[in-house]
Every structure is written in structure tokens, then in C-alpha cells.
Write an enzyme that holds these catalytic residues in place. Structure first.
Site, PDB file in Angstrom:
ATOM      1  N   LYS A   1       1.185  -0.981   0.107  1.00 53.97           N
ATOM      2  CA  LYS A   1       0.119  -0.103  -0.031  1.00 53.97           C
ATOM      3  C   LYS A   1       1.053   1.325   0.228  1.00 53.97           C
ATOM      4  O   LYS A   1       0.500   3.127  -0.380  1.00 53.97           O
ATOM      5  CB  LYS A   1      -1.095   0.018   1.184  1.00 53.97           C
ATOM      6  CG  LYS A   1      -1.584  -0.817   0.944  1.00 53.97           C
ATOM      7  CD  LYS A   1      -3.527  -0.911   2.466  1.00 53.97           C
ATOM      8  CE  LYS A   1      -4.715  -1.797   1.909  1.00 53.97           C
ATOM      9  NZ  LYS A   1      -5.049  -2.252   2.904  1.00 53.97           N
TER      10      LYS A   1
ATOM     11  N   ASN B   1      -4.928   1.888  -1.530  1.00 53.18           N
ATOM     12  CA  ASN B   1      -5.432   0.795  -1.546  1.00 53.18           C
ATOM     13  C   ASN B   1      -6.322   0.220  -3.146  1.00 53.18           C
ATOM     14  O   ASN B   1      -6.490  -0.389  -3.190  1.00 53.18           O
ATOM     15  CB  ASN B   1      -6.694   0.453  -1.418  1.00 53.18           C
ATOM     16  CG  ASN B   1      -8.202   1.315  -0.562  1.00 53.18           C
ATOM     17  OD1 ASN B   1      -7.589   2.319  -1.593  1.00 53.18           O
ATOM     18  ND2 ASN B   1      -8.571   0.500  -0.573  1.00 53.18           N
TER      19      ASN B   1
ATOM     20  N   ASP C   1      -9.678   2.716   1.732  1.00 51.48           N
ATOM     21  CA  ASP C   1     -10.194   2.513   2.910  1.00 51.48           C
ATOM     22  C   ASP C   1     -10.630   3.796   4.189  1.00 51.48           C
ATOM     23  O   ASP C   1     -11.701   3.395   5.000  1.00 51.48           O
ATOM     24  CB  ASP C   1      -8.861   1.532   3.799  1.00 51.48           C
ATOM     25  CG  ASP C   1      -8.117  -0.059   2.647  1.00 51.48           C
ATOM     26  OD1 ASP C   1      -9.244  -0.303   2.778  1.00 51.48           O
ATOM     27  OD2 ASP C   1      -7.633  -0.007   2.980  1.00 51.48           O
TER      28      ASP C   1
ATOM     29  N   ASN D   1       1.875   0.665  19.355  1.00 52.74           N
ATOM     30  CA  ASN D   1       2.130   0.218  18.720  1.00 52.74           C
ATOM     31  C   ASN D   1       3.007  -0.585  19.395  1.00 52.74           C
ATOM     32  O   ASN D   1       3.772  -0.326  20.474  1.00 52.74           O
ATOM     33  CB  ASN D   1       2.824   0.977  17.384  1.00 52.74           C
ATOM     34  CG  ASN D   1       2.708   0.075  15.809  1.00 52.74           C
ATOM     35  OD1 ASN D   1       2.433  -1.091  15.926  1.00 52.74           O
ATOM     36  ND2 ASN D   1       4.024  -0.165  15.410  1.00 52.74           N
TER      37      ASN D   1
ATOM     38  N   GLY E   1     -14.869  -5.212  10.862  1.00 51.13           N
ATOM     39  CA  GLY E   1     -13.956  -4.892   9.712  1.00 51.13           C
ATOM     40  C   GLY E   1     -14.597  -5.625   8.721  1.00 51.13           C
ATOM     41  O   GLY E   1     -14.181  -4.976   7.350  1.00 51.13           O
TER      42      GLY E   1
HETATM   43  P1  NAP Z   1       0.816  -3.416   8.204  1.00 52.55           P
HETATM   44  O1  NAP Z   1       0.863  -2.442   7.164  1.00 52.55           O
HETATM   45  O2  NAP Z   1       1.836  -4.491   8.291  1.00 52.55           O
HETATM   46  O3  NAP Z   1       0.433  -2.889   9.801  1.00 52.55           O
HETATM   47  C1  NAP Z   1       0.199  -4.288  10.235  1.00 52.55           C
HETATM   48  C2  NAP Z   1       0.461  -3.376  11.970  1.00 52.55           C
HETATM   49  O4  NAP Z   1       0.723  -4.513  12.991  1.00 52.55           O
HETATM   50  C3  NAP Z   1       1.967  -3.032  11.740  1.00 52.55           C
HETATM   51  O5  NAP Z   1       1.607  -1.720  13.562  1.00 52.55           O
HETATM   52  C4  NAP Z   1       2.212  -4.275  13.042  1.00 52.55           C
HETATM   53  O6  NAP Z   1       3.293  -3.462  13.968  1.00 52.55           O
HETATM   54  C5  NAP Z   1       1.700  -4.498  13.782  1.00 52.55           C
HETATM   55  N1  NAP Z   1       1.087  -6.064  14.084  1.00 52.55           N
HETATM   56  C6  NAP Z   1       1.832  -6.639  13.579  1.00 52.55           C
HETATM   57  N2  NAP Z   1       1.745  -7.813  13.976  1.00 52.55           N
HETATM   58  C7  NAP Z   1       1.364  -7.752  14.961  1.00 52.55           C
HETATM   59  C8  NAP Z   1       1.672  -8.554  16.694  1.00 52.55           C
HETATM   60  N3  NAP Z   1       1.623  -9.772  16.224  1.00 52.55           N
HETATM   61  N4  NAP Z   1       1.975  -8.314  17.901  1.00 52.55           N
HETATM   62  C9  NAP Z   1       1.733  -6.637  17.592  1.00 52.55           C
HETATM   63  N5  NAP Z   1       1.726  -5.867  16.766  1.00 52.55           N
HETATM   64  C10 NAP Z   1       1.395  -6.639  15.001  1.00 52.55           C
HETATM   65  O7  NAP Z   1      -1.415  -4.102   7.596  1.00 52.55           O
HETATM   66  P2  NAP Z   1      -2.233  -3.646   7.548  1.00 52.55           P
HETATM   67  O8  NAP Z   1      -2.625  -3.180   6.176  1.00 52.55           O
HETATM   68  O9  NAP Z   1      -2.199  -2.067   8.059  1.00 52.55           O
HETATM   69  O10 NAP Z   1      -3.441  -4.161   7.589  1.00 52.55           O
HETATM   70  C11 NAP Z   1      -3.413  -4.506   9.335  1.00 52.55           C
HETATM   71  C12 NAP Z   1      -4.416  -5.334   9.644  1.00 52.55           C
HETATM   72  O11 NAP Z   1      -5.749  -4.498   9.660  1.00 52.55           O
HETATM   73  C13 NAP Z   1      -4.512  -6.734   8.747  1.00 52.55           C
HETATM   74  O12 NAP Z   1      -5.309  -7.487   9.202  1.00 52.55           O
HETATM   75  C14 NAP Z   1      -5.674  -6.240   7.993  1.00 52.55           C
HETATM   76  O13 NAP Z   1      -6.375  -7.303   7.599  1.00 52.55           O
HETATM   77  C15 NAP Z   1      -6.563  -4.945   8.311  1.00 52.55           C
HETATM   78  N6  NAP Z   1      -7.230  -4.634   7.955  1.00 52.55           N
HETATM   79  C16 NAP Z   1      -8.296  -4.783   7.293  1.00 52.55           C
HETATM   80  C17 NAP Z   1      -8.993  -3.766   5.996  1.00 52.55           C
HETATM   81  C18 NAP Z   1     -10.611  -4.079   6.979  1.00 52.55           C
HETATM   82  O14 NAP Z   1     -10.791  -3.108   4.890  1.00 52.55           O
HETATM   83  N7  NAP Z   1     -11.826  -4.302   7.036  1.00 52.55           N
HETATM   84  C19 NAP Z   1      -8.403  -2.813   5.455  1.00 52.55           C
HETATM   85  C20 NAP Z   1      -7.479  -3.306   5.574  1.00 52.55           C
HETATM   86  C21 NAP Z   1      -6.413  -3.246   6.832  1.00 52.55           C
HETATM   87  P3  NAP Z   1       4.700  -3.292  14.036  1.00 52.55           P
HETATM   88  O15 NAP Z   1       4.900  -1.965  13.618  1.00 52.55           O
HETATM   89  O16 NAP Z   1       5.717  -3.055  14.883  1.00 52.55           O
HETATM   90  O17 NAP Z   1       5.257  -4.005  12.783  1.00 52.55           O
END
Ligand code: NAP
Length: 297
Positions: free
Chosen positions: A75, A96, A111, A159, A257
Site C-alpha cells: 500500500k 489501496n 479504506d 504500536n 472490519g
Molecule cells: P501492515 O501495514 O503490515 O501493519 C501491521 C501493523 O500491525 C503494524 O503496526 C505492526 O506493528 C502491527 N503488528 C503486526 N503483527 C503484530 C503482533 N503480532 N503484535 C502486535 N502488533 C502487530 O498491515 P495493514 O495493512 O495495516 O493491515 C493490518 C490489519 O488490518 C490486517 O489484519 C488487515 O486484514 C486489516 N485490514 C482490514 C481492512 C478492512 O477493510 N476491514 C482494511 C485494511 C486492513 P510493527 O510496526 O511493530 O510491525
């Protein structure tokens, strides 16, 4: 039931990401195309390594894709390859949805629109409120951009890596002066009081998702949640995460979500086709797909 056979007029769309096996987007968009008799196909576009992203995008342009969605982990990485942005994508610093107009690529962030619509439909008034956003990735950027648009007073980004939260704070501080921003680590001692004082709490991490490998079910200790809060988990598989179950026990308003997922897809569909899909049908498809995911896990 008639079968759709693509021809050389078929417009192509898709989802560009690293691992896509669980995505609901193809079912939503392809059903939307068939229902409205649009000669188009939505495909899974898996680019396994970031080093191939530029070539992959060039290939999508060569194949004359009308546009595509972008998901983890591209993204932000896609930004250098685009020719322009919507203001919301610029605010979020993440894209996105891409629209390809004769080789010119414009980035959007639906989003942001999806989350905003979910919050508004839930009847939660964001103006002058305080939010804790857990996570500092692409989803957090979209959530924060949406909340700023709705005149949120304060946002605290909590975070795992505090440095990533701090970086995001700096980015948003530069863009927006009316909202207060701060960062905290995902440590109970740091977030305890912050959670207690928040009106809105949004989990944007994958913790609690079926496919999450960490096996951790709760990203925060839910002890600090209360009945005056709105707790949103951007995860939709499962539909009710442990975080939402615990928040519900505390009497908080909860949201998963799925609405954001559907509304962001709707906004992308409209951008590409200028038409709106059948909303109820999309909700049914998404819920059915989530139920099937549970069996697979
Ligand atoms: P991303 O850019 O990879 O960011 C992930 C975030 O989660 C980072 O801040 C990361 O922390 C943190 N994280 C990952 N694993 C973790 C763990 N085990 N414990 C604590 N923190 C953790 O991903 P994203 O695009 O933001 O997406 C994140 C989530 O949102 C996904 O589950 C996705 O499916 C969901 N989402 C849903 C929608 C919807 O339409 N409902 C839309 C977008 C995303 P660090 O910075 O420390 O690595």
C-alpha cells in the site's frame, strides 16, 4: 445459470498483494460485474517479492488493466510508481486502489472512505473525541486520515514498535494542525491510562485474526475498556474477535472490519465502473466467505 466467457473486450481488474488466498474481493467484484452485466473480470495478482513490483505494475499496464486494489505489503510501496493521487490517499500516505487511464496511474484510498462510512453509520460522533489506534501500518494510516476528516480532537498511536508509531505521528503532525497526536508502545504500563481515557479504540493489527501466526488472541489487556467506548476491530475473520467479545462484556459498543471492507470495495467498484453494486448481496457474499474461512483454518 449463464457462464461468463471473457473476450478481447473484457476489462481487467484485480487485487495486487503478496499472499491473497483468503481474499473476499474477487467474489465481491466479479458478482458485481455479472449482476450489472459489465464485461469485466477481477483477478488475484500475487507479486511474491517487492523487488518485482515495478515490473509487475508495468505488466498490468501493458495488459491494459483498468485498475486494481492494493493490499499488504504494497500500500505504501506502490506510491513511487503512480502518476497522481487523490487527496485522501495523500493524507493517508497509502494507496489501496489504482485507476489506470490510458497508462496514467492514479492512487486512491478507499479504506479511508470505508472506515469513515462505518463510523458514521454506527452513529458514533467523532468530533472532539479521543481515539487510541493500535497499529501503525497501512490500515492505521487510513483510519487516522478518516478520523481527522471527521474532526477528531486527539489520536494516540499504540504500536509494537514504538518507533513506527512515532514516525506516523510526525507524518500526521506535518499535515494536520487541529488534531493532537502522540505515540506509545504496546506495553500495558504505557497504554493502560490511555485506553481508559479513550472514546474510540481501533485495532488495526492482525492480532486476533484466524490466519495470524502469532497465536496471540488479544492485542491489549481488555481490562481497561468500558461501557462508554466504541471498540472497532478491523479484522473480519472471525467476525467477533476476542477483543470484541471482551469489549462487549464490558458494555462497549463494538464493530468488526466487515463494513469497512465492503464499503472500500464499493467505492473502488464505483471508481472503476461508475456504477454501484447491490449492497445486500455483497454483505451476504462477504459473510458467507468469512464462515467458509473458519472451516479452512
Ligand atoms: P501492515 O501495514 O503490515 O501493519 C501491521 C501493523 O500491525 C503494524 O503496526 C505492526 O506493528 C502491527 N503488528 C503486526 N503483527 C503484530 C503482533 N503480532 N503484535 C502486535 N502488533 C502487530 O498491515 P495493514 O495493512 O495495516 O493491515 C493490518 C490489519 O488490518 C490486517 O489484519 C488487515 O486484514 C486489516 N485490514 C482490514 C481492512 C478492512 O477493510 N476491514 C482494511 C485494511 C486492513 P510493527 O510496526 O511493530 O510491525
Amino acid at each position: 445459470m449463464s457462464i461468463f466467457i471473457p473476450n478481447n473486450e473484457t476489462k481487467l481488474y484485480g487485487l495486487l498483494g503478496k499472499t491473497l488466498s483468503h481474499s473476499i474481493s474477487p467474489s465481491l467484484h466479479n458478482t458485481g460485474f455479472r449482476d450489472l452485466d459489465i464485461n469485466a473480470l477481477y483477478l488475484m495478482l500475487e507479486c511474491k517479492e517487492k523487488e518485482y513490483l515495478e515490473d509487475y505494475i508495468q505488466s498490468l499496464k501493458n495488459l491494459n488493466f483498468g485498475g486494481w486494489n492494493v493490499t499488504i505489503p504494497y500500500k505504501e510501496a506502490i506510491i513511487p510508481y503512480l502518476n497522481g493521487f487523490s487527496s485522501l490517499a495523500r493524507d493517508a500516505g497509502a494507496v489501496n486502489t489504482v485507476l489506470n487511464r490510458r497508462g496514467r496511474l492514479t492512487g486512491y484510498n478507499t479504506d479511508v472512505i470505508g472506515f469513515q462510512r462505518q463510523i458514521e453509520e454506527a452513529g458514533f460522533v467523532v468530533k472532539d473525541k479521543k481515539a487510541v489506534v493500535i497499529g501503525a501500518g497501512g490500515a492505521a494510516r487510513a483510519v487516522i486520515a478518516a478520523l481527522i476528516q471527521l474532526n477528531l480532537a486527539e489520536v494516540i498511536i499504540v504500536n509494537r514498535s514504538k518507533a513506527n508509531a512515532e514516525e506516523l505521528v510526525e507524518i500526521f503532525k506535518e499535515k494536520e494542525s487541529k488534531t493532537e497526536f502522540s505515540a506509545a508502545a504496546l506495553k500495558e504500563s504505557e497504554y493502560k491510562e490511555l485506553l481508559k481515557g479513550a472514546d474510540l479504540i481501533v485495532n488495526t493489527t492482525p492480532v486476533g485474526m484466524y490466519s495470524d501466526k502469532s497465536q496471540k488472541k488479544l492485542v491489549i489487556n481488555p481490562e481497561y475498556l468500558n461501557e462508554n467506548q466504541f471498540v472497532v476491530d478491523l479484522i473480519y475473520n472471525p467476525l467477533k474477535t476476542e477483543l470484541l467479545k471482551e469489549a462487549e462484556k464490558k458494555g462497549a459498543q463494538i464493530g468488526n472490519g466487515l463494513p469497512t471492507l465492503i464499503y472500500q470495495a464499493e467505492a473502488a467498484f464505483k471508481l472503476w465502473t461508475k456504477e454501484m453494486p447491490k449492497k445486500r448481496k455483497w454483505k451476504e457474499i462477504a459473510e458467507k466467505a468469512v464462515r467458509e474461512m473458519v472451516v479452512e483454518d
